[in-house]
Design an enzyme around this catalytic site. Structure first.
Site, PDB file in Angstrom:
ATOM      1  N   GLN A   1      41.061  14.685 -30.147  1.00 33.76           N
ATOM      2  CA  GLN A   1      40.548  14.099 -28.644  1.00 33.76           C
ATOM      3  C   GLN A   1      41.918  14.319 -27.715  1.00 33.76           C
ATOM      4  O   GLN A   1      42.925  13.702 -28.303  1.00 33.76           O
ATOM      5  CB  GLN A   1      39.956  12.653 -28.778  1.00 33.76           C
ATOM      6  CG  GLN A   1      39.378  12.242 -27.513  1.00 33.76           C
ATOM      7  CD  GLN A   1      38.190  12.976 -27.097  1.00 33.76           C
ATOM      8  OE1 GLN A   1      37.515  13.505 -27.762  1.00 33.76           O
ATOM      9  NE2 GLN A   1      38.176  12.788 -25.767  1.00 33.76           N
TER      10      GLN A   1
ATOM     11  N   ASP B   1      36.443  22.957 -30.694  1.00 33.92           N
ATOM     12  CA  ASP B   1      36.632  22.896 -29.167  1.00 33.92           C
ATOM     13  C   ASP B   1      36.813  23.899 -28.447  1.00 33.92           C
ATOM     14  O   ASP B   1      36.771  24.130 -27.171  1.00 33.92           O
ATOM     15  CB  ASP B   1      37.968  21.974 -28.971  1.00 33.92           C
ATOM     16  CG  ASP B   1      37.571  20.373 -28.424  1.00 33.92           C
ATOM     17  OD1 ASP B   1      36.695  20.200 -27.866  1.00 33.92           O
ATOM     18  OD2 ASP B   1      38.393  19.572 -28.694  1.00 33.92           O
TER      19      ASP B   1
ATOM     20  N   LYS C   1      30.509  11.000 -29.928  1.00 31.11           N
ATOM     21  CA  LYS C   1      30.681  12.123 -30.861  1.00 31.11           C
ATOM     22  C   LYS C   1      30.342  11.856 -32.058  1.00 31.11           C
ATOM     23  O   LYS C   1      29.294  12.586 -32.643  1.00 31.11           O
ATOM     24  CB  LYS C   1      31.924  12.791 -30.743  1.00 31.11           C
ATOM     25  CG  LYS C   1      32.307  13.462 -29.163  1.00 31.11           C
ATOM     26  CD  LYS C   1      33.635  13.928 -29.128  1.00 31.11           C
ATOM     27  CE  LYS C   1      33.739  14.452 -27.779  1.00 31.11           C
ATOM     28  NZ  LYS C   1      35.220  14.930 -27.403  1.00 31.11           N
TER      29      LYS C   1
HETATM   30  N1  GUN Z   1      39.217  15.304 -23.438  1.00 30.32           N
HETATM   31  C1  GUN Z   1      38.509  15.287 -22.431  1.00 30.32           C
HETATM   32  N2  GUN Z   1      37.570  16.445 -22.828  1.00 30.32           N
HETATM   33  C2  GUN Z   1      37.610  16.806 -24.160  1.00 30.32           C
HETATM   34  C3  GUN Z   1      36.970  17.812 -25.102  1.00 30.32           C
HETATM   35  O1  GUN Z   1      36.213  18.561 -24.683  1.00 30.32           O
HETATM   36  N3  GUN Z   1      37.849  18.203 -26.408  1.00 30.32           N
HETATM   37  C4  GUN Z   1      38.773  17.230 -26.571  1.00 30.32           C
HETATM   38  N4  GUN Z   1      39.024  17.421 -27.675  1.00 30.32           N
HETATM   39  N5  GUN Z   1      39.433  16.200 -25.924  1.00 30.32           N
HETATM   40  C5  GUN Z   1      38.917  16.145 -24.640  1.00 30.32           C
END
Ligand code: GUN
Length: 284
Positions: A97, A120, A53
């Site tokens: 995350q 998110d 990311k």
């Molecule tokens: N863990 C797995 N997929 C995601 C996501 O799309 N966002 C976040 N913050 N954590 C994740």
């Protein structure tokens, strides 16, 4: 039949080319888009996702900041960081995350993020807006899946869609987006009675279970569009999805590979949401 591949790297790159220009335009107007990513604990997969990311931000001209904490950090430390980022004008998106370590109340952490920085789309306000079909940040993974349908020209109206998995991150928002697009949606999970029968009726099958190769070719309707959200590590170290790709590709009309399918699209749509947020900040 051999399915057409829905290539997340290719579609992601195509969309990201436009993002870079957008980021530069915003920066020229005085708002460089910025994303803060918070990682708690040493989960290896999460570390890779977060690194990807942050790298994707750099390539798209988006400022990023990464905050890493040990597994045993006090939740208040993370909450204080979120409060500081909420007030930081350089930051337009905040991502924590998931999963968080067990001693965290994940809902409380997500709710601490300012709604206008919730790129998110996991906060209750965002989820509510999504249900009602109002403007919101669309959770990145289902948003990326919708881009596949758009790109492949898949018309969802009147189709039978089956989502296997009911997480807040993927299953629930995915079902909502498919419903808004006019599909009839069934949400199943790994324990659903006659899961095979449900899957066999699906024109659109989205697997987000977290069980390697659980969806086998006998569960797939010939010509179905198969989206594999799973990323599982096999004993030999290789990644595989929730769908048995090698057999499914001969039955489906379109299919996403793992890796290189949904994963890059999740990151792409995170960039899209961060840009959208920066744009909103710039215009207020
Ligand atoms: N863990 C797995 N997929 C995601 C996501 O799309 N966002 C976040 N913050 N954590 C994740």
């Amino acid at each position: 039949m051999t399915a057409q591949l829905l290539d997340g790297n290719a579609l992601g790159q195509k969309l990201r080319a436009g993002f870079k220009q957008k980021a530069e335009e915003l920066a020229a107007q005085g708002t460089r888009p910025g994303l803060a990513v918070i990682l708690v604990g040493g989960d290896q997969a999460s570390q890779v996702y977060v690194r990807n990311k942050v790298n994707a931000c750099a390539q798209a001209g988006i400022h990023s900041e990464k905050y890493s904490y040990d597994d045993d950090v006090a939740p208040q430390v993370v909450l204080d960081k979120i409060a500081a980022l909420n007030a930081d004008p350089k930051i337009h998106g905040i991502l924590v995350q998931l999963p968080l370590p067990k001693h965290f109340d994940a809902d409380a952490v997500l709710e601490a993020i300012a709604p206008e920085k919730d790129v998110d789309g996991f906060r209750a306000e965002n989820v509510g807006a999504l249900v009602q079909g109002q403007a919101c940040f669309i959770p990145c993974t289902p948003y990326g899946v919708m881009k596949f349908f758009e790109e492949a020209g898949v018309n969802l109206k009147g189709k039978e869609a089956v989502v296997v998995g009911r997480s807040n991150i993927v299953g629930k928002p995915m079902a909502m987006l498919l419903m808004h697009a006019g599909a009839t949606v069934t949400v199943c999970h790994s324990q659903t009675r006659d899961l095979k029968g449900h899957c066999q009726r699906a024109d659109i099958l989205v697997a987000a279970i977290g069980k390697p190769k659980m969806i086998t070719c006998d569960m797939i309707k010939p010509g179905a569009v198969v989206i594999d959200v799973g990323i599982n590590r096999q004993p030999d170290g290789k990644l595989c999805g929730d769908v048995d790709f090698d057999s499914a590709k001969d039955v489906a009309s379109f299919i996403t590979p793992v890796p290189g399918g949904v994963g890059p699209m999740t990151i792409t749509m995170l960039l899209a949401n961060t840009l959208e947020s920066a744009e909103r900040f710039a215009s207020t």
